[in-house]
Design a protein around this motif. Sequence first.
Motif, PDB file in Angstrom:
ATOM      1  N   ASP A 124       0.512  -1.141   0.172  1.00 15.56           N
ATOM      2  CA  ASP A 124       0.072  -0.181  -0.016  1.00 15.56           C
ATOM      3  C   ASP A 124       0.916   1.271   0.018  1.00 15.56           C
ATOM      4  OD1 ASP A 124       0.881   0.131   2.644  1.00 15.56           O
ATOM      5  OD2 ASP A 124      -0.918  -0.357   3.512  1.00 15.56           O
ATOM      6  N   SER A 125       0.081   2.260   0.198  1.00 15.91           N
ATOM      7  CA  SER A 125       0.673   3.695   0.465  1.00 15.91           C
ATOM      8  C   SER A 125       1.727   3.933   1.016  1.00 15.91           C
ATOM      9  CB  SER A 125      -0.231   4.996  -0.048  1.00 15.91           C
ATOM     10  OG  SER A 125      -0.596   4.625   1.531  1.00 15.91           O
ATOM     11  N   GLU A 126       2.215   2.993   1.825  1.00 15.92           N
ATOM     12  CA  GLU A 126       2.584   3.104   3.417  1.00 15.92           C
ATOM     13  C   GLU A 126       3.975   1.766   3.605  1.00 15.92           C
ATOM     14  OE1 GLU A 126       0.174   2.958   6.754  1.00 15.92           O
ATOM     15  OE2 GLU A 126      -0.395   4.991   6.386  1.00 15.92           O
TER      16      GLU A 126
END
Length: 97
Positions: free
Chosen positions: A93-95
Motif C-alpha cells: 500500500d502507500s505506506e
Amino acid sequence: MEVAKVNDNIKFLRKKFGYTQETFAESIGIKRSLVGAYEEGRADPRLNNLLRMSELFNVSVDTLISKVVSELSEDELHQAEEGSSRILAITVDSEEN
C-alpha cells in the motif's frame, strides 16, 4: 507419472555416473553403509548430503527429491537446475505495508 523416491534417484544417478557405493560415499564424504541405507530407503539423507549429491550430479536438490530422474531426458534433468528460480509478485500500500 510415478511418485519420486529419493532412494531410487540416488541409486539411479550413482550408477549413471559410474560410481560404486564406495566411490560415491568417498566423493560426498560419508560411509559406504550410509549410501546403502539411503538406496534401500532405510535412511533419509540430511540436507548437507543432498546438497553434495546435487553438486556431484549437477542437478537441483528439488529434482533429487521430487522428480523421477530415470524418466527425465538429459535436457530435463539439467534444465531443472537452471530453471529453479521463481519470481513472486507482492503488493504494497502507500505506506509500504
